[in-house]
Enzyme design. Structure first.
Site, short mmCIF file in Angstrom:
data_model
loop_
_atom_site.label_atom_id
_atom_site.label_comp_id
_atom_site.label_asym_id
_atom_site.label_seq_id
_atom_site.Cartn_x
_atom_site.Cartn_y
_atom_site.Cartn_z
N LYS A 279 34.40 47.41 51.87
CA LYS A 279 35.55 46.67 51.36
C LYS A 279 36.74 47.60 51.21
CE LYS A 279 33.13 43.20 48.54
NZ LYS A 279 33.61 42.02 49.27
N ARG A 353 23.92 36.25 50.37
CA ARG A 353 23.01 35.29 51.00
C ARG A 353 21.71 35.97 51.46
NH1 ARG A 353 27.65 33.95 55.26
NH2 ARG A 353 28.87 34.70 53.48
N1 BES Z 1 30.78 39.32 46.46
C1 BES Z 1 31.52 38.94 47.61
C2 BES Z 1 32.32 37.67 47.39
C3 BES Z 1 33.57 37.80 46.57
C4 BES Z 1 34.70 38.35 47.13
C5 BES Z 1 33.63 37.30 45.31
C6 BES Z 1 35.86 38.43 46.38
C7 BES Z 1 34.78 37.35 44.57
C8 BES Z 1 35.91 37.93 45.11
C9 BES Z 1 30.58 38.70 48.77
O1 BES Z 1 29.45 39.50 48.81
C10 BES Z 1 31.36 38.98 50.01
O2 BES Z 1 31.75 40.09 50.19
N2 BES Z 1 31.58 37.96 50.84
C11 BES Z 1 32.33 38.11 52.02
C12 BES Z 1 31.65 37.33 53.10
C13 BES Z 1 32.21 37.56 54.47
C14 BES Z 1 31.91 38.97 54.93
C15 BES Z 1 31.61 36.56 55.41
C16 BES Z 1 33.74 37.57 51.76
O3 BES Z 1 33.86 36.57 51.08
O4 BES Z 1 34.68 38.20 52.20
MN MN Z 2 29.82 41.33 49.79
#
Ligand code: BES
Ligand code: MN
Ligand code: ZN
Length: 498
Positions: A279, A353
């Site tokens: 990230k 997931r």
């Molecule tokens: N924990 C995150 C989701 C999240 C992101 C929650 C920002 C709250 C604020 C999750 O694990 C994630 O990173 N999801 C990705 C999925 C994508 C790579 C398909 C996302 O939402 O960017």
């Molecule tokens: Mn994630």
């Protein structure tokens, strides 16, 4: 804070503060009128002078009000009477409690719980008042070496009801409100803890401590146990982490032995860096909240156990960090889940997931009646619904309806999103049974579609709480959601909601 219920007139209360409401257009509520009469127009004079116009969220503290037995009177503005609904009710209680905390009063009698709220009865008002009052006084300062002391904090709150005949209903609702608030406080604490403290082992310890305190059964599966079972999807997320993963199973039995349990599964990623699909740096600290699903189901279990609800409830928490490292999962890796289905991991940041699918398959062995998973799953859900509603998905419309209703009742709302087959195609992989991401669009939905492939054997719902579990900005912190929604669902299910 201590609570009690009382029916009686405001002018006769011997408390440090009596709290009554004023509607906009200078309209006194019944309790305010009684005080006004006892004081020969003292309150209406003040209102007429324009010092309290009844605007929502405003307060005015008065001393030595003639004709009363209390030290102070707090007037709370309620807004327009015709617009006074659930939200305005909560806002008034919050404003009152916050102000009381800043006065010298240790105790107060609040008469706002007598106000009519459309479609809601006295039980709702009392339950909600307790939840809001405890939420408003919640603090998380265990890591501050100098605590900002509240000089004279509010210690006792008496909630007024109009009729004696309402007392027993109100007492029951008060217990429910306190238990739900306690569950929310646990969820907030766990969420707010820093990720170097709240790691998978810490979550497991807290679950074991809860089991001890509440006489529950708790089992913690270690890495080796998960390997033996074949939870390779879950384990693939833990590959880059030095902290060992845990699968926590906590069991509350409130109904007869044969009754099929409700199972709550909570995402417990104690820190989500994204893994190799790292990230960006900005606000990455907020990924300590990526275990708020776990916190929410633990909080719900606490509330249910405190209330001794007649239900069998099991919670499952897959807990791990998502870290980069020499052993971390690579984009392109293929893993075999506990269900036997293979997954091509195209993005290691779609890790929620991957741990949930194995936990959801594991839930099958409990022969559940209903399974609900709770997860800070997708940024896409935040884009879709913001911080107001949690995303709700279900493979059974009746279950979705019940959860939506519980969310309305609790003022912890969700919004029903589609799980149509049309979206399933987006998860196609040329090399495995499915990919772990569905591309750019409809991200909250494709994530739910992914989970739906592991929940065919039971009634299932999924709550995406990515937007609702915590707040950013000035009042940053965990919200305790969706504990109230889930607790209300279980109260309703067990016939305890009056
Ligand atoms: N924990 C995150 C989701 C999240 C992101 C929650 C920002 C709250 C604020 C999750 O694990 C994630 O990173 N999801 C990705 C999925 C994508 C790579 C398909 C996302 O939402 O960017
Ligand atoms: Mn994630
Ligand atoms: Zn995550």
């Amino acid at each position: 804070m201590e609570f009690s219920i009382k029916s009686g007139s405001p002018e006769k209360q011997r408390s440090a503060c009596v709290v009554v409401g004023i509607f906009e257009a200078r309209k006194l509520t019944l309790a305010a009128e009684l005080l006004d009469k006892a004081g020969s127009g003292y309150i209406s004079d003040i209102v007429r002078r324009g010092d309290m116009e009844g605007k929502a969220g405003t307060t005015l503290l008065l001393h030595n009000v003639p004709g009363t037995l209390c030290d102070r009177v707090l007037l709370v503005g309620l807004g327009k009477e015709k617009d006074f609904r659930e939200k305005e009710f909560a806002q008034a209680i919050r404003a009152a409690v916050k102000t009381l905390n800043e006065t010298g009063a240790f105790d107060a009698s609040i008469f706002l719980t007598e106000l009519a709220v459309k479609k809601r009865n006295v039980a709702w008002r009392v339950r909600q008042a307790a939840i809001v009052a405890l939420d408003a006084t919640y603090r998380f300062d265990q890591f501050k070496s100098k605590k900002e002391e509240v000089r004279r904090p509010l210690r006792k709150l008496t909630l007024g009801v109009e009729r004696r005949s309402e007392l027993s209903l109100a007492e029951e609702a008060l217990k429910q409100g306190i238990a739900i608030a306690e569950g929310m406080a646990l969820a907030k604490d766990l969420g707010n803890l820093p990720p170097n403290v709240c790691n998978p082992a810490y979550l497991a310890e807290r679950a074991l401590a809860m089991a001890d305190e509440l006489a529950l059964e708790c089992e913690v599966l270690e890495r080796a146990d998960m390997e033996k079972l074949g939870m390779h999807s879950l384990l693939s997320v833990a590959n880059g982490a030095h902290q060992p993963p845990k699968l926590i199973v906590l069991n509350y039995r409130g109904a007869r032995a044969g009754e099929k349990p409700v199972v709550l599964v909570g995402k417990g990623v104690t820190f989500d860096t994204g893994g190799i699909s790292l990230k960006p740096a900005a606000e990455m600290d907020e990924m300590k909240y990526d275990m708020c699903g776990a916190a929410g189901v633990l909080g719900t279990l606490l509330a249910v156990a405190r209330l001794k609800l007649p239900v069998n409830l099991t919670i499952i928490v897959p807990a791990t960090e998502n870290m980069p490292g020499g052993n971390a999962t690579r984009p392109g890796d293929i893993v075999t889940s506990l269900s036997g289905q293979t997954i091509e991991i195209l993005n290691t940041d779609a890790e929620g997931r991957l741990i949930l699918c194995d936990a959801l398959t594991y839930a099958e062995r409990l022969q559940p009646d209903t399974v609900i998973d709770v997860a800070t799953l997708t940024g896409a859900c935040v884009v879709a619904l913001g911080g107001v509603a949690s995303g709700l998905f279900a493979n059974k419309d009746a279950l979705a309806r019940d959860l939506l209703e519980a969310g309305e009742e609790a003022h912890d709302r969700a919004w029903h999103m589609p799980l149509w087959d049309d979206y399933q195609e987006l998860l196609k992989s040329p090399f495995a049974d499915m990919a772990n991401i569905g591309g750019r669009w409809g991200g909250a939905i494709t994530a739910a579609c992914f989970l739906s492939r592991f929940t065919k054997k039971y009634d299932w719902a999924h709550l995406d709480i990515a937007g609702t579990a915590w707040k950013s900005g000035a009042d940053k912190g965990a919200t305790g959601r969706p504990v109230a929604l889930l607790a209300h669902y279980l109260l309703q299910r067990t016939g305890q909601l009056n």
